[in-house]
Design a protein around this motif. Structure first.
Motif: not given
Lengths: 233, 667
Positions: B54-55, B57-58, B61, B115-116, B119-120, B206
């Motif tokens: 998640l690092v 992608p965040s 974002a 995937i994340i 979606l972002l 997705a």
């Protein structure tokens, strides 16, 4: 004191309205876009563990179910809140029964990504709010609306004359209501604030044939600015 | 000596063809290696689990949100008249998209992170639509669907006639979903549409990821393919509008992945998922005609390629059943609705093909690319970007086409020695079909050069890009990036993907992307503004709903939605009420028309006298528009001032509303 009570009541109403609206949105989104599909997947034994593919399946099937359910509700003329609630509530109950025994193993998100996602959400909201403010503030035209209508919708024994100032500044007007060749009513010193709307109901002599509203702007000389008229017979 | 010379001559004679043959073999070998017809490097598959997934992608974002702020600033500058606003807006798209694309190209990231990230970036691109139109709908088709959705909310029933869009009520999928959310949550149609379409958009990407992953067998290829799919000209704006294809395309992609899941289940003798596939196809048939037919064509194509190739029975069985559903349901639905599609789609397809035929025979009836109906050219940098994007896609397809076929199991090397087709044919029918589907891209580009075909070419794009995205992605994974972890290489691919996305937006939205500062005549997004909305709302508040109005194209949209009025169009009746509005005199013909159309009010917008219509028509592209070689005169629009019995009930200096009930006999 009464004023502050009023403000408090308004605030409370506003907050409660916002709260109710938010709660309804939060409840409606999964009820429409996840629960029906997941219930169907589970009932058919087709649900894999709650993984990415199951999640996507549940959303896709929910959308399809809602569309087909709309067709069924149409038969009863029930495409409204009550109709949808009755159609989807069983899915919600079954979904609760299916989902409640499960222990979702939500992994804890590390602090840094959580903070970054929060910041991203705030920035995105700020961007949309900035765009909204820009769109609302955009005025390509400054104008005044004048209208004249029969008050009872038909015979025009009385008429409604109205003004709406969208000039983005306070404007002095003079308004005259003429019937054939004489003045029925006159407002020589009329000042409307920006965004102010006013209307008057005025009786008209029955023998007259035509009623005309003439609007003048008096800040740049007295020039005819808007006209409207109706036949009274 | 002479024998030595003769021997050398003989060697030379023999050697020359040998050298030529060698050179030819080398050249063909190089070409075959370049286009990937010879061998394929296996792409590196990333580790499945990454504790720090998640690092990145965040952080991306946050970057995307900053880009959205830049986009909002650009939209506001456009509203203020800044000519550089469009460039700034495209820069914001690049800031948003490039880091995601670069990250997704890298081979060493996990599936979850892919995937994340997808979606972002999808949601961030979707928010661009909201930044463009944050307060009310802007595009013409959105108002048509709003009218249908409002009628459902008002009556609680489907299929209420919509004079602006007669075919629309027959395909109410989008409106049903919007009505459901609006009714349950209390949101307005605008807000409910925003939320419904956000869910649909996320479902699209997705499901597309899952589909690509199943077809290619690689999460990495799937991730890059999704990113490249966003280069479709309709992805960012057209397919996120409040219009039925925006809901239908996600259902189509979900149906594709459902078909593959069904095949997987059938291999274990489980048939239950067939019902789910049928349900999705039925929902799609209820949502959009062309997309439903498109699904049928895709499935039939995949069935043919699977049957030709070396495939198992479950795949054929699943595809066969899906084809039956996808062919039967749209036909049955259309038949049940009275076949509205033939009258709607038929002329569009016929005109497009006729113009394409003329274009190919150089008859000179084509459409001038990058030019509006008024002849205004898109700026040079935008034209260059769009053309560079198209060229990049074509080169990419040329280099990736055979690689994709090899990935599908086709063996070029054993082609000569093969005894039967099946011994060399692909084992992956879906991938082979999608590889050939990418040919739809150049066909769509050709159609865009015609006036009627532009519409078809634009609509083909999302279908073509299902193939284009995957083929290009296989090229990236096997030719350019391969196992390299180089961020620089990834950034080059990311930049190319960004160019393709921006090129797609330019070729679809062109000059009308952002709301301009000044009103434009019949320009949809450039014409819909508060004063026109105010006049429509005045009609609702003071005249009451459901009066019969005649007016021009864009005021019709406002009157039927904000004003809740019934408007006259040639789609409903053949009389063109525009004739009564623009004719210079008021005679028996105009009286007869007002009487026949049973009009209550006429709305004359004097602003249409100031220029030519941006979209090419003031009214319905019918009689009234054919009469106008120049803007109508103000005198023509104001001729009702002198008509006895006509009341002038509203005047805001630009828009005048006349009460003509005394003439139509409805008073």
């Amino acid at each position: 004191m009464a004023g502050s009570d009023g403000v408090a009541t308004l605030l409370q109403q506003g907050l409660s309205n916002d709260f109710v609206m938010t709660a309804r949105v939060v409840a409606a989104l999964p009820l429409l876009f996840f629960v029906p599909g997941y219930v169907v997947l589970r009932s058919l034994g087709a649900a894999r563990p709650l993984c990415y593919a199951t999640f996507v399946s549940a959303i896709g099937i929910s959308l399809s179910l809602v569309i087909v359910a709309g067709l069924v509700l149409n038969i009863f003329g029930a495409l409204d809140g009550a109709g949808w609630f009755i159609a989807l509530a069983p899915a919600a109950v079954i979904g609760y029964l299916i989902l409640s025994p499960q222990r979702f193993a939500f992994k804890t998100i590390a602090l840094m990504p959580a903070v970054a996602f929060g910041a991203a959400a705030l920035l995105a909201a700020a961007a949309i709010e900035a765009a909204r403010a820009g769109a609302i503030a955009q005025r390509q035209f400054a104008y005044t609306e004048l209208w004249l209508l029969p008050a009872d919708g038909a015979s025009a024994r009385t008429v409604i004359v109205g003004l709406f100032n969208q000039e983005e500044l306070d404007v002095p007007y003079a308004l005259e209501l003429r019937s054939d060749d004489h003045v029925v009513a006159r407002w020589p010193d009329l000042r409307l604030a920006a965004g102010e709307r006013r209307s008057w109901i005025v009786p008209v002599p029955t023998a007259e044939r035509r009623v005309e509203a003439l609007l003048y702007r008096t800040d740049d000389g007295v020039s005819l600015y808007r006209r409207a008229w109706i036949d009274t017979r | 000596m002479s024998s030595q010379i003769a021997a050398e001559e003989r060697r030379a004679r023999i050697g020359l063809p040998c050298r030529i043959a060698h050179l030819r073999a080398t050249a063909f070998g190089s070409l075959a290696r370049l286009i990937g017809a010879q061998r394929l490097s296996v792409a590196y598959e990333p580790p499945f689990v990454d504790p720090h997934w998640l690092v990145w992608p965040s952080l991306l974002a946050v970057n995307a949100s900053v880009a959205l702020i830049v986009a909002a600033a650009a939209a506001n500058r456009s509203r203020a008249g800044d000519e550089g606003a469009l460039g700034l807006f495209y820069a914001s798209v690049a800031i948003l998209f490039l880091p995601f694309a670069t990250r997704l190209v890298l081979p060493q990231i996990s599936r979850a992170e892919r995937i994340i990230c997808l979606l972002l970036v999808t949601f961030a691109l979707y928010l661009l639509r909201t930044i463009r139109a944050p307060v009310f709908f802007l595009d013409h088709d959105e108002y048509l669907h709003w009218t249908s959705a409002a009628a459902i909310n008002e009556t609680g029933r489907l299929f209420a006639p919509n004079v602006l869009f007669p075919i629309g009520p027959s395909y109410p999928g989008l409106e049903i979903v919007t009505n459901a959310l609006s009714s349950l949550s209390g949101l307005s149609i605008f807000a409910a549409a925003f939320a419904s379409l956000a869910v649909a958009r996320l479902l699209y990407v997705a499901a597309l990821f899952l589909f690509y992953e199943k077809v290619s067998g690689s999460a990495r290829v799937a991730g890059v393919a999704c990113i490249l799919n966003m280069g479709s000209s309709t992805f960012v704006f057209f397919d996120t509008a409040f219009s039925y294809e925006s809901m239908a395309l996600p259902l189509l992609v979900f149906a594709l992945v459902s078909e593959i899941w069904t095949a997987d289940r059938l291999r274990f003798g489980q048939k239950r998922e067939l019902w789910l596939l049928a349900l999705v196809v039925l929902a799609l048939a209820m949502t959009h005609h062309a997309t439903a037919y498109g699904l049928a064509l895709l499935l039939i194509g995949a069935l043919c390629f699977t049957a030709v190739g070396a495939s198992d029975g479950a795949a054929l069985q699943s595809l066969g059943l899906a084809c039956v559903c996808a062919t039967a349901f749209p036909w049955i639905w259309s038949w049940a609705m009275g076949d509205p599609g033939s009258a709607y789609l038929g002329p569009i397809i016929e005109d497009g093909l006729r113009e394409l035929r003329h274009l190919l025979s150089f008859d000179g009836v084509g459409r001038r690319p990058f030019a509006s109906e008024q002849g205004v050219l898109t700026p040079l940098w935008q034209r260059a970007t769009a053309l560079a994007a198209a060229a990049l896609i074509c080169v990419g397809l040329a280099l990736s086409f055979f690689r994709s076929l090899v990935w599908a199991g086709f063996s070029f090397e054993s082609l000569r020695a093969a005894r039967s087709w099946r011994s060399v044919a692909w084992s992956n029918g879906w991938l082979a079909f999608l590889t050939f589907l990418s040919f739809a891209y150049p066909i769509g580009m050709l159609l865009r050069l015609t006036r009627s075909g532009w519409e078809i070419g634009n609509r083909i794009a999302p279908f073509a890009f299902i193939g284009v995205g995957l083929v290009l992605s296989i090229g990236v994974a096997t030719l350019f990036q391969r196992e390299s972890k180089s961020r620089m290489r990834a950034a080059v691919v990311g930049a190319a993907a960004t160019l393709i996305v921006i090129g797609g937006i330019i070729s679809s939205a062109g000059l009308s992307l952002l709301v301009p500062a000044k009103y434009q005549v019949e320009a949809d997004a450039g014409s819909i503004e508060p004063m026109g909305i105010g006049a429509a709302e005045w009609a609702k508040d003071w005249l009451g709903p459901r009066n019969r109005f005649a007016t021009d194209r864009d005021n019709r949209l406002l009157l039927s939605t904000f004003g809740q009025q019934l408007v006259s169009t040639t789609l409903q009746l053949h009389d063109d009420a525009g004739v009564a509005i623009i004719s210079r005199t008021f005679g028996p013909e105009e009286v007869g028309m007002i009487h026949r159309l049973e009009l209550d009010y006429l709305l004359a917008d004097l602003r249409i006298t100031t220029g030519r219509p941006v979209v090419g028509a003031y009214f319905d592209s019918a009689t009234a528009d054919e009469m106008l070689s120049a803007p109508p005169s103000p005198g023509a629009l104001l001729k009702f001032n002198a008509v006895p019995g006509v009341n002038r009930v509203f005047d805001n200096g630009y828009i005048v509303i006349y009460d003509v009930r005394a003439i139509s006999g409805r008073k």
